[in-house]
Design a protein around this motif. Structure first.
Motif, PDB file in Angstrom:
ATOM      1  N   MET A  23     -19.665 -24.419 -29.908  1.00 42.08           N
ATOM      2  CA  MET A  23     -21.049 -24.886 -29.739  1.00 42.08           C
ATOM      3  C   MET A  23     -21.776 -24.908 -31.077  1.00 42.08           C
ATOM      4  O   MET A  23     -21.404 -24.203 -32.017  1.00 42.08           O
ATOM      5  CB  MET A  23     -21.790 -23.973 -28.753  1.00 42.08           C
ATOM      6  CG  MET A  23     -22.048 -22.567 -29.261  1.00 42.08           C
ATOM      7  SD  MET A  23     -22.717 -21.461 -27.981  1.00 42.08           S
ATOM      8  CE  MET A  23     -21.212 -21.153 -27.025  1.00 42.08           C
ATOM      9  N   HIS A  24     -22.820 -25.727 -31.155  1.00 39.61           N
ATOM     10  CA  HIS A  24     -23.645 -25.780 -32.356  1.00 39.61           C
ATOM     11  C   HIS A  24     -24.454 -24.493 -32.466  1.00 39.61           C
ATOM     12  O   HIS A  24     -24.903 -23.946 -31.447  1.00 39.61           O
ATOM     13  CB  HIS A  24     -24.585 -26.986 -32.285  1.00 39.61           C
ATOM     14  CG  HIS A  24     -25.285 -27.272 -33.573  1.00 39.61           C
ATOM     15  ND1 HIS A  24     -26.441 -26.617 -33.948  1.00 39.61           N
ATOM     16  CD2 HIS A  24     -24.993 -28.139 -34.581  1.00 39.61           C
ATOM     17  CE1 HIS A  24     -26.827 -27.062 -35.133  1.00 39.61           C
ATOM     18  NE2 HIS A  24     -25.979 -27.982 -35.532  1.00 39.61           N
ATOM     19  N   PRO A  25     -24.650 -23.995 -33.684  1.00 40.01           N
ATOM     20  CA  PRO A  25     -25.439 -22.758 -33.853  1.00 40.01           C
ATOM     21  C   PRO A  25     -26.836 -22.808 -33.250  1.00 40.01           C
ATOM     22  O   PRO A  25     -27.424 -21.760 -32.980  1.00 40.01           O
ATOM     23  CB  PRO A  25     -25.500 -22.603 -35.384  1.00 40.01           C
ATOM     24  CG  PRO A  25     -24.240 -23.240 -35.862  1.00 40.01           C
ATOM     25  CD  PRO A  25     -24.028 -24.423 -34.953  1.00 40.01           C
ATOM     26  N   SER A  26     -27.372 -24.008 -33.022  1.00 41.72           N
ATOM     27  CA  SER A  26     -28.684 -24.113 -32.391  1.00 41.72           C
ATOM     28  C   SER A  26     -28.668 -23.551 -30.969  1.00 41.72           C
ATOM     29  O   SER A  26     -29.722 -23.284 -30.386  1.00 41.72           O
ATOM     30  CB  SER A  26     -29.156 -25.568 -32.371  1.00 41.72           C
ATOM     31  OG  SER A  26     -28.282 -26.375 -31.590  1.00 41.72           O
ATOM     32  N   ARG A  27     -27.473 -23.373 -30.403  1.00 40.10           N
ATOM     33  CA  ARG A  27     -27.371 -22.831 -29.050  1.00 40.10           C
ATOM     34  C   ARG A  27     -27.226 -21.312 -29.025  1.00 40.10           C
ATOM     35  O   ARG A  27     -27.224 -20.705 -27.941  1.00 40.10           O
ATOM     36  CB  ARG A  27     -26.171 -23.447 -28.321  1.00 40.10           C
ATOM     37  CG  ARG A  27     -26.256 -24.954 -28.138  1.00 40.10           C
ATOM     38  CD  ARG A  27     -25.081 -25.446 -27.297  1.00 40.10           C
ATOM     39  NE  ARG A  27     -25.084 -26.906 -27.179  1.00 40.10           N
ATOM     40  CZ  ARG A  27     -24.173 -27.596 -26.491  1.00 40.10           C
ATOM     41  NH1 ARG A  27     -23.207 -26.942 -25.868  1.00 40.10           N
ATOM     42  NH2 ARG A  27     -24.233 -28.901 -26.432  1.00 40.10           N
ATOM     43  N   TYR A  28     -27.085 -20.701 -30.185  1.00 40.36           N
ATOM     44  CA  TYR A  28     -26.820 -19.261 -30.201  1.00 40.36           C
ATOM     45  C   TYR A  28     -27.971 -18.450 -29.612  1.00 40.36           C
ATOM     46  O   TYR A  28     -27.755 -17.390 -29.023  1.00 40.36           O
ATOM     47  CB  TYR A  28     -26.522 -18.785 -31.621  1.00 40.36           C
ATOM     48  CG  TYR A  28     -25.207 -19.276 -32.196  1.00 40.36           C
ATOM     49  CD1 TYR A  28     -24.351 -20.088 -31.455  1.00 40.36           C
ATOM     50  CD2 TYR A  28     -24.827 -18.939 -33.495  1.00 40.36           C
ATOM     51  CE1 TYR A  28     -23.150 -20.555 -31.996  1.00 40.36           C
ATOM     52  CE2 TYR A  28     -23.628 -19.394 -34.033  1.00 40.36           C
ATOM     53  CZ  TYR A  28     -22.795 -20.202 -33.289  1.00 40.36           C
ATOM     54  OH  TYR A  28     -21.615 -20.656 -33.816  1.00 40.36           O
ATOM     55  N   GLN A  29     -29.202 -18.932 -29.794  1.00 39.20           N
ATOM     56  CA  GLN A  29     -30.327 -18.213 -29.205  1.00 39.20           C
ATOM     57  C   GLN A  29     -30.229 -18.221 -27.687  1.00 39.20           C
ATOM     58  O   GLN A  29     -30.433 -17.192 -27.033  1.00 39.20           O
ATOM     59  CB  GLN A  29     -31.649 -18.846 -29.643  1.00 39.20           C
ATOM     60  CG  GLN A  29     -32.889 -18.121 -29.115  1.00 39.20           C
ATOM     61  CD  GLN A  29     -32.964 -16.684 -29.589  1.00 39.20           C
ATOM     62  OE1 GLN A  29     -32.940 -16.420 -30.790  1.00 39.20           O
ATOM     63  NE2 GLN A  29     -33.023 -15.740 -28.651  1.00 39.20           N
ATOM     64  N   ALA A  30     -29.895 -19.370 -27.114  1.00 40.33           N
ATOM     65  CA  ALA A  30     -29.735 -19.455 -25.665  1.00 40.33           C
ATOM     66  C   ALA A  30     -28.534 -18.637 -25.202  1.00 40.33           C
ATOM     67  O   ALA A  30     -28.526 -18.096 -24.085  1.00 40.33           O
ATOM     68  CB  ALA A  30     -29.575 -20.911 -25.236  1.00 40.33           C
ATOM     69  N   LEU A  31     -27.540 -18.511 -26.060  1.00 40.82           N
ATOM     70  CA  LEU A  31     -26.338 -17.734 -25.727  1.00 40.82           C
ATOM     71  C   LEU A  31     -26.673 -16.275 -25.435  1.00 40.82           C
ATOM     72  O   LEU A  31     -26.047 -15.642 -24.576  1.00 40.82           O
ATOM     73  CB  LEU A  31     -25.330 -17.824 -26.876  1.00 40.82           C
ATOM     74  CG  LEU A  31     -24.004 -17.074 -26.708  1.00 40.82           C
ATOM     75  CD1 LEU A  31     -23.155 -17.733 -25.623  1.00 40.82           C
ATOM     76  CD2 LEU A  31     -23.240 -17.030 -28.037  1.00 40.82           C
ATOM     77  N   ILE A  32     -27.668 -15.735 -26.131  1.00 41.78           N
ATOM     78  CA  ILE A  32     -27.982 -14.314 -25.973  1.00 41.78           C
ATOM     79  C   ILE A  32     -29.241 -14.079 -25.132  1.00 41.78           C
ATOM     80  O   ILE A  32     -29.748 -12.957 -25.091  1.00 41.78           O
ATOM     81  CB  ILE A  32     -28.123 -13.630 -27.345  1.00 41.78           C
ATOM     82  CG1 ILE A  32     -29.246 -14.280 -28.163  1.00 41.78           C
ATOM     83  CG2 ILE A  32     -26.803 -13.660 -28.102  1.00 41.78           C
ATOM     84  CD1 ILE A  32     -29.563 -13.542 -29.464  1.00 41.78           C
ATOM     85  N   ASP A  33     -29.737 -15.102 -24.462  1.00 40.46           N
ATOM     86  CA  ASP A  33     -30.904 -14.936 -23.599  1.00 40.46           C
ATOM     87  C   ASP A  33     -30.645 -13.848 -22.554  1.00 40.46           C
ATOM     88  O   ASP A  33     -29.618 -13.868 -21.868  1.00 40.46           O
ATOM     89  CB  ASP A  33     -31.224 -16.254 -22.872  1.00 40.46           C
ATOM     90  CG  ASP A  33     -32.034 -17.211 -23.719  1.00 40.46           C
ATOM     91  OD1 ASP A  33     -32.447 -16.811 -24.824  1.00 40.46           O
ATOM     92  OD2 ASP A  33     -32.238 -18.357 -23.287  1.00 40.46           O
ATOM     93  N   GLY A  34     -31.573 -12.917 -22.443  1.00 40.87           N
ATOM     94  CA  GLY A  34     -31.464 -11.884 -21.428  1.00 40.87           C
ATOM     95  C   GLY A  34     -30.535 -10.737 -21.752  1.00 40.87           C
ATOM     96  O   GLY A  34     -30.428  -9.773 -20.981  1.00 40.87           O
ATOM     97  N   VAL A  35     -29.855 -10.799 -22.886  1.00 42.03           N
ATOM     98  CA  VAL A  35     -28.923  -9.735 -23.266  1.00 42.03           C
ATOM     99  C   VAL A  35     -29.695  -8.549 -23.838  1.00 42.03           C
ATOM    100  O   VAL A  35     -30.614  -8.726 -24.645  1.00 42.03           O
ATOM    101  CB  VAL A  35     -27.891 -10.250 -24.296  1.00 42.03           C
ATOM    102  CG1 VAL A  35     -26.998  -9.115 -24.799  1.00 42.03           C
ATOM    103  CG2 VAL A  35     -27.044 -11.364 -23.677  1.00 42.03           C
ATOM    104  N   THR A  36     -29.338  -7.344 -23.434  1.00 40.46           N
ATOM    105  CA  THR A  36     -30.020  -6.143 -23.919  1.00 40.46           C
ATOM    106  C   THR A  36     -29.269  -5.457 -25.053  1.00 40.46           C
ATOM    107  O   THR A  36     -29.871  -4.791 -25.890  1.00 40.46           O
ATOM    108  CB  THR A  36     -30.190  -5.125 -22.788  1.00 40.46           C
ATOM    109  OG1 THR A  36     -28.897  -4.781 -22.262  1.00 40.46           O
ATOM    110  CG2 THR A  36     -31.049  -5.698 -21.666  1.00 40.46           C
ATOM    111  N   GLU A  37     -27.950  -5.617 -25.086  1.00 38.44           N
ATOM    112  CA  GLU A  37     -27.141  -4.962 -26.121  1.00 38.44           C
ATOM    113  C   GLU A  37     -25.796  -5.680 -26.190  1.00 38.44           C
ATOM    114  O   GLU A  37     -25.260  -6.114 -25.161  1.00 38.44           O
ATOM    115  CB  GLU A  37     -26.933  -3.482 -25.772  1.00 38.44           C
ATOM    116  CG  GLU A  37     -26.505  -2.619 -26.940  1.00 38.44           C
ATOM    117  CD  GLU A  37     -26.758  -1.134 -26.694  1.00 38.44           C
ATOM    118  OE1 GLU A  37     -26.336  -0.311 -27.536  1.00 38.44           O
ATOM    119  OE2 GLU A  37     -27.385  -0.792 -25.666  1.00 38.44           O
TER     120      GLU A  37
END
Length: 344
Positions: free
Chosen positions: A258-272
């Motif tokens: 995936m494009h790095p622009s998706r990395y923020q969405a990749l970690i949505d809701g992650v606590t650790e």
């Protein structure tokens, strides 16, 4: 999606990012959601930090005046070109804090919307919307704040320089940060000279502000700790709600899909984030994707717990001697801070 042990895996996530989300994301990261000039704590031993706050406040005042324009006959206003501010300094001296404070000050000044993006995010925005459309999208903004302006990709640097030139002509002010390598501090604004040379069409509008000081992330941090074992990481991940657990190589392979622009969405809701089997990287492309993920994790304040090699050894000496040295050192600094946040 949860694995057999009940723990989610980043490798099971396949996020999509819409153009609307890219625009909505033009704000400071969560870790800087509540900052201000008043909450910045200058190091008493570094007078340049106090001076930088004053320079940022003055820039905000000037940006508002420029956006308002100049009165002409019959009550009309002539748009004045925007102004520029470049915060030049080493790792962890508070440049992003000051940049985010600039954003919030101008966003609340009723002079127009404000935008905050990393250099990579701004490049992605231009790619998704198109060059002309991106100018139209941002033309009414009072300021565009660019964190970590990158000079290692000539094509992107030229693209963004042209974009910013067009925005400045329309009254948009520009604030930017970048890093000077630690060993280059005191060498006569080395990074500032690089920056101004690369954006030569804009150089005249920028005021360069030097910020000295040690990396605040390391002031009270010990060296990289001995990592826990794979089994310890797995056991701890299973006890944390909202945590993810991934094998290092599998995660690196997934980032390539995936494009790095998706990395923020990749970690949505992650606590650790828990990672097993960390080792030194020898592939530049893999390493740069890890840098991009690290930046998103740091922005979101998500702790990291990892087994395998120490996190300050992930980027080898050969990489640290190359053109992306600044990125790798920044990522190492941030990984260590996130590891400390994870209690290891």
């Amino acid at each position: 999606m949860s694995g057999a042990n009940g723990v989610d895996h980043l490798t099971d996530r396949h996020p999509k990012v819409t153009p609307e989300r890219l625009v909505e994301a033009l704000v400071p990261p969560p870790t800087f959601a509540d900052v201000s000039f008043d909450s910045y704590r200058p190091d008493p031993a570094e007078p340049t930090q106090t001076a930088a706050v004053s320079s940022c406040r003055a820039f905000c005042d000037e940006a508002v005046q420029r956006r308002a324009g100049k009165k002409k006959l019959f009550g009309k206003r002539e748009v004045l070109p925007g102004v520029g501010l470049y915060l030049d300094g080493g790792f962890g001296v508070g440049k992003t804090h000051l940049l985010a404070s600039t954003y919030y000050t101008l966003a609340g000044a009723n002079a127009g919307p404000a935008a905050f993006a990393t250099f990579g995010e701004l490049t992605q925005l231009a790619g998704v919307f198109g060059f002309v459309e991106c100018i139209d999208l941002l033309a009414d903004y009072v300021v565009v704040c660019i964190d970590e302006f990158e000079l290692d990709d000539p094509g992107n640097t030229t693209l963004i320089s042209r974009l910013l030139s067009a925005l400045v002509e329309r009254g948009v002010s520009i604030a930017a940060t970048s890093n000077t390598l630690p060993e280059q501090l005191g060498e006569g604004r080395f990074a500032a000279q690089d920056f101004l040379r690369e954006i030569n069409t804009l150089a005249a509008i920028f005021t360069t502000v030097r910020i000295e000081g040690p990396d605040y992330r390391h002031r009270d941090l010990p060296p990289a700790p001995v990592p826990p074992s794979d089994d310890e990481v797995r056991a701890e991940a299973a006890d944390r709600a909202g945590a993810t657990l991934d094998d290092f190589d599998a995660l690196c392979a997934h980032l390539a899909t995936m494009h790095p622009s998706r990395y923020q969405a990749l970690i949505d809701g992650v606590t650790e984030v828990f990672i097993t089997g960390v080792h030194r990287l020898d592939d530049q492309s893999v390493a740069l994707r890890l840098v991009a993920l690290t930046d998103r994790l740091y922005d979101a304040g998500i702790p990291v717990v990892a087994s395998g090699a120490k996190l300050d050894t992930v980027f080898g000496e050969e990489m640290l001697a190359g053109g992306f040295r600044k990125k790798y050192l920044r990522a190492t600094s941030r990984l260590l801070a996130l590891t400390a946040a994870g209690g290891h």
